[in-house]
Design a protein around this motif. Structure first.
Motif, PDB file in Angstrom:
ATOM      1  N   TYR A 162      45.375  53.819  33.060  1.00 26.03           N
ATOM      2  CA  TYR A 162      44.485  54.000  31.923  1.00 26.03           C
ATOM      3  C   TYR A 162      43.145  53.321  32.164  1.00 26.03           C
ATOM      4  N   ASN A 163      43.164  52.012  32.478  1.00 26.11           N
ATOM      5  CA  ASN A 163      41.881  51.314  32.648  1.00 26.11           C
ATOM      6  C   ASN A 163      41.223  51.623  33.981  1.00 26.11           C
ATOM      7  N   GLY A 164      41.971  52.194  34.908  1.00 25.43           N
ATOM      8  CA  GLY A 164      41.386  52.627  36.171  1.00 25.43           C
ATOM      9  C   GLY A 164      40.973  51.509  37.108  1.00 25.43           C
ATOM     10  N   TRP A 165      41.365  50.273  36.796  1.00 22.20           N
ATOM     11  CA  TRP A 165      40.949  49.174  37.663  1.00 22.20           C
ATOM     12  C   TRP A 165      41.535  49.355  39.056  1.00 22.20           C
ATOM     13  N   LEU A 166      40.683  49.235  40.054  1.00 22.67           N
ATOM     14  CA  LEU A 166      41.148  49.296  41.434  1.00 22.67           C
ATOM     15  C   LEU A 166      41.966  48.048  41.734  1.00 22.67           C
ATOM     16  N   ASP A 167      42.765  48.114  42.794  1.00 24.06           N
ATOM     17  CA  ASP A 167      43.565  46.932  43.114  1.00 24.06           C
ATOM     18  C   ASP A 167      42.659  45.776  43.504  1.00 24.06           C
ATOM     19  N   ALA A 168      43.219  44.571  43.457  1.00 23.27           N
ATOM     20  CA  ALA A 168      42.427  43.355  43.624  1.00 23.27           C
ATOM     21  C   ALA A 168      41.646  43.341  44.940  1.00 23.27           C
ATOM     22  N   GLY A 169      42.279  43.828  46.017  1.00 20.02           N
ATOM     23  CA  GLY A 169      41.605  43.813  47.312  1.00 20.02           C
ATOM     24  C   GLY A 169      40.392  44.716  47.336  1.00 20.02           C
ATOM     25  N   LYS A 170      40.522  45.933  46.809  1.00 19.33           N
ATOM     26  CA  LYS A 170      39.395  46.871  46.777  1.00 19.33           C
ATOM     27  C   LYS A 170      38.288  46.358  45.862  1.00 19.33           C
ATOM     28  N   ARG A 171      38.680  45.750  44.741  1.00 22.29           N
ATOM     29  CA  ARG A 171      37.677  45.214  43.823  1.00 22.29           C
ATOM     30  C   ARG A 171      36.892  44.090  44.494  1.00 22.29           C
ATOM     31  N   ALA A 172      37.603  43.238  45.222  1.00 22.72           N
ATOM     32  CA  ALA A 172      36.943  42.119  45.892  1.00 22.72           C
ATOM     33  C   ALA A 172      35.962  42.612  46.949  1.00 22.72           C
ATOM     34  N   ASP A 173      36.376  43.631  47.715  1.00 22.13           N
ATOM     35  CA  ASP A 173      35.492  44.174  48.748  1.00 22.13           C
ATOM     36  C   ASP A 173      34.240  44.792  48.124  1.00 22.13           C
ATOM     37  N   LEU A 174      34.423  45.566  47.061  1.00 22.96           N
ATOM     38  CA  LEU A 174      33.284  46.209  46.416  1.00 22.96           C
ATOM     39  C   LEU A 174      32.406  45.193  45.696  1.00 22.96           C
ATOM     40  N   GLU A 175      33.025  44.156  45.178  1.00 23.65           N
ATOM     41  CA  GLU A 175      32.239  43.116  44.505  1.00 23.65           C
ATOM     42  C   GLU A 175      31.237  42.497  45.482  1.00 23.65           C
ATOM     43  N   LYS A 176      31.664  42.258  46.727  1.00 19.88           N
ATOM     44  CA  LYS A 176      30.759  41.715  47.734  1.00 19.88           C
ATOM     45  C   LYS A 176      29.609  42.685  48.015  1.00 19.88           C
ATOM     46  N   VAL A 177      29.940  43.970  48.061  1.00 21.24           N
ATOM     47  CA  VAL A 177      28.905  44.987  48.278  1.00 21.24           C
ATOM     48  C   VAL A 177      27.906  44.953  47.136  1.00 21.24           C
ATOM     49  N   PHE A 178      28.388  44.974  45.915  1.00 23.56           N
ATOM     50  CA  PHE A 178      27.503  44.982  44.754  1.00 23.56           C
ATOM     51  C   PHE A 178      26.670  43.709  44.674  1.00 23.56           C
ATOM     52  N   HIS A 179      27.275  42.577  45.013  1.00 22.91           N
ATOM     53  CA  HIS A 179      26.528  41.314  44.977  1.00 22.91           C
ATOM     54  C   HIS A 179      25.346  41.340  45.939  1.00 22.91           C
ATOM     55  N   LYS A 180      25.507  42.009  47.060  1.00 22.54           N
ATOM     56  CA  LYS A 180      24.412  42.110  48.027  1.00 22.54           C
ATOM     57  C   LYS A 180      23.189  42.750  47.382  1.00 22.54           C
ATOM     58  N   TYR A 181      23.431  43.691  46.467  1.00 20.82           N
ATOM     59  CA  TYR A 181      22.338  44.414  45.804  1.00 20.82           C
ATOM     60  C   TYR A 181      21.971  43.807  44.443  1.00 20.82           C
ATOM     61  N   GLY A 182      22.536  42.653  44.135  1.00 21.06           N
ATOM     62  CA  GLY A 182      22.208  41.981  42.886  1.00 21.06           C
ATOM     63  C   GLY A 182      22.921  42.534  41.674  1.00 21.06           C
ATOM     64  N   ILE A 183      24.031  43.234  41.873  1.00 27.82           N
ATOM     65  CA  ILE A 183      24.778  43.831  40.772  1.00 27.82           C
ATOM     66  C   ILE A 183      26.090  43.082  40.560  1.00 27.82           C
ATOM     67  N   GLU A 184      26.331  42.639  39.336  1.00 33.17           N
ATOM     68  CA  GLU A 184      27.571  41.957  38.983  1.00 33.17           C
ATOM     69  C   GLU A 184      28.437  42.918  38.156  1.00 33.17           C
ATOM     70  N   PRO A 185      29.563  43.385  38.709  1.00 36.22           N
ATOM     71  CA  PRO A 185      30.423  44.313  37.964  1.00 36.22           C
ATOM     72  C   PRO A 185      31.369  43.633  36.996  1.00 36.22           C
ATOM     73  N   ASN A 186      31.358  42.303  36.964  1.00 35.57           N
ATOM     74  CA  ASN A 186      32.204  41.548  36.037  1.00 35.57           C
ATOM     75  C   ASN A 186      33.687  41.875  36.191  1.00 35.57           C
ATOM     76  N   LYS A 187      34.095  42.118  37.434  1.00 34.79           N
ATOM     77  CA  LYS A 187      35.482  42.409  37.785  1.00 34.79           C
ATOM     78  C   LYS A 187      36.021  43.633  37.045  1.00 34.79           C
ATOM     79  N   ASN A 188      35.117  44.450  36.538  1.00 37.23           N
ATOM     80  CA  ASN A 188      35.519  45.647  35.802  1.00 37.23           C
ATOM     81  C   ASN A 188      35.178  46.890  36.618  1.00 37.23           C
ATOM     82  N   ILE A 189      35.669  46.927  37.851  1.00 39.84           N
ATOM     83  CA  ILE A 189      35.403  48.067  38.719  1.00 39.84           C
ATOM     84  C   ILE A 189      36.508  49.096  38.506  1.00 39.84           C
ATOM     85  N   GLN A 190      36.169  50.137  37.754  1.00 40.45           N
ATOM     86  CA  GLN A 190      37.137  51.172  37.423  1.00 40.45           C
ATOM     87  C   GLN A 190      36.932  52.374  38.334  1.00 40.45           C
ATOM     88  N   GLY A 191      38.013  52.792  38.977  1.00 44.92           N
ATOM     89  CA  GLY A 191      37.899  53.861  39.954  1.00 44.92           C
ATOM     90  C   GLY A 191      38.921  54.958  39.772  1.00 44.92           C
TER      91      GLY A 191
END
Length: 354
Positions: free
Chosen positions: A216-245
């Motif tokens: 329902y919430n579509g949250w990716l698993d913790a590993g994928k979220r962590a990897d994408l969080e690093k990508v987003f941080h590089k561009y100055g984007i904070e997803p607030n651990k709410n990466i829904q995929g």
């Protein structure tokens, strides 16, 4: 804007969006979205208006309408997705009275879809040619509860449209396999959302590619979220651990993304402009929702709502909404040569020309 400039702008729109701005592969049948989707009879809105559309993405995903002019696509979109749930129409606790016609259509509500519905899209002959997921089309039990009013404000929908285009370019530039669920556009629904404090905002419908979610919430698993969080941080984007995929790990919700200028691993050369996308740091989080506080305090939210309310009041045009979109997205994507946004500055120059 003079007529010849507007015509050139329209032509260049298709050139710009024909660049490498790949999105998720949209699903074509409702069973692909979720086999337990429930059919629902929706009421036709009486006064909907197109606010913004990505004509190139629409033509890409629906080849059957490729030969239509932009005004014809406007009419086609409104005829098939400008609908609202009947329970939403039946009350005025969370919205002003909703003008509807007697026309109805059958659409589909996947399990746990609180304020979104999926529409079959048909060509002029009536043949089904794909799906559009519409967010803000009403719920089955609208009420004044968090995420429970069944609606989206027009400003919120414009913010999400801007963010999806921004993140689309970021993911392409980052050369990761993830993509975004593409935004087709935004509709002014023709009535107002009534908030818990009695204030009102124009209602809007956010149109996006149909997709299938793993939960329902579509949250990716913790590993994928962590990897994408690093990508987003590089561009100055904070997803607030709410990466829904989606099941393909393509991102479909951007409501909780916030641009910051002090994230770990940020690349100053590629970072999204905090001046344009950030927030007033003197305003401190308050209330229960401190984690996502700034997503409703940032400039994309504020400016999106200002543009929306001006449009609703007849003080702004679709051209103004397009100008707002380009001027929000262009400066940041122009810094990312890998995402193919080099022509955005041409549109910006046209839009700001006297």
């Amino acid at each position: 804007m003079k007529l010849y400039t507007f015509i050139l702008l329209t032509l260049l729109t298709n050139i710009v969006f024909a660049e490498d701005r790949t999105t998720s592969n949209p699903l074509k049948t409702i069973k692909e979205v979720h086999e337990d989707s429930v059919p629902e009879t929706m009421a036709k809105l009486k006064n909907p208006r197109i606010a913004i559309l990505d004509y190139d993405l629409i033509r890409q995903d629906f080849p059957a309408v490729k030969g239509m002019s932009n005004p014809q696509i406007d009419a086609w979109i409104l005829s098939q997705v400008a609908y609202i749930s009947q329970p939403q129409v039946a009350q005025t606790a969370v919205n002003t009275s909703i003008p509807v016609t007697k026309e109805t259509v059958e659409a589909y509500r996947p399990p746990e879809y609180g304020r979104a519905i999926v529409f079959d899209m048909k060509d002029p002959s009536g043949k089904k040619i794909g799906l559009i997921d519409a967010k803000g089309t009403g719920s089955l039990k609208p009420g004044q509860v968090d995420h429970g009013n069944g609606l989206s404000t027009l400003g919120e929908a414009i913010r999400e449209y801007n963010y999806e285009n921004l993140v689309r370019g970021v993911l392409i530039d980052a050369k990761v396999p993830n993509r975004t669920v593409g935004s087709y556009g935004v509709i002014d629904a023709g009535f107002d959302v009534v908030h818990a404090d009695g204030s009102t905002s124009r209602a809007g419908i956010y149109l996006r590619q149909a997709h299938s979610r793993p939960t329902y919430n579509g949250w990716l698993d913790a590993g994928k979220r962590a990897d994408l969080e690093k990508v987003f941080h590089k561009y100055g984007i904070e997803p607030n651990k709410n990466i829904q995929g989606t099941k393909a790990a393509d991102i479909y919700d951007f409501g909780h993304f916030v641009v910051m200028d002090d994230l770990p691993g940020i690349d100053p050369k590629k970072a999204v402009s905090f001046e344009q996308w950030g927030y007033d740091k003197s305003v401190k989080p308050s209330g229960r929702d401190t984690r996502w506080f700034y997503s409703k305090q940032d400039k994309p939210w504020i400016w999106g709502h200002e543009t929306a309310e001006a449009f609703a009041a007849g003080k702004a045009t679709r051209e103004d909404i397009w100008r707002h979109h380009v001027q929000m997205v262009q400066p940041s994507l122009k810094k990312l040569p890998g995402c193919g946004q080099g022509l955005y500055h041409i549109l910006n120059a046209l839009l700001t020309a006297k």
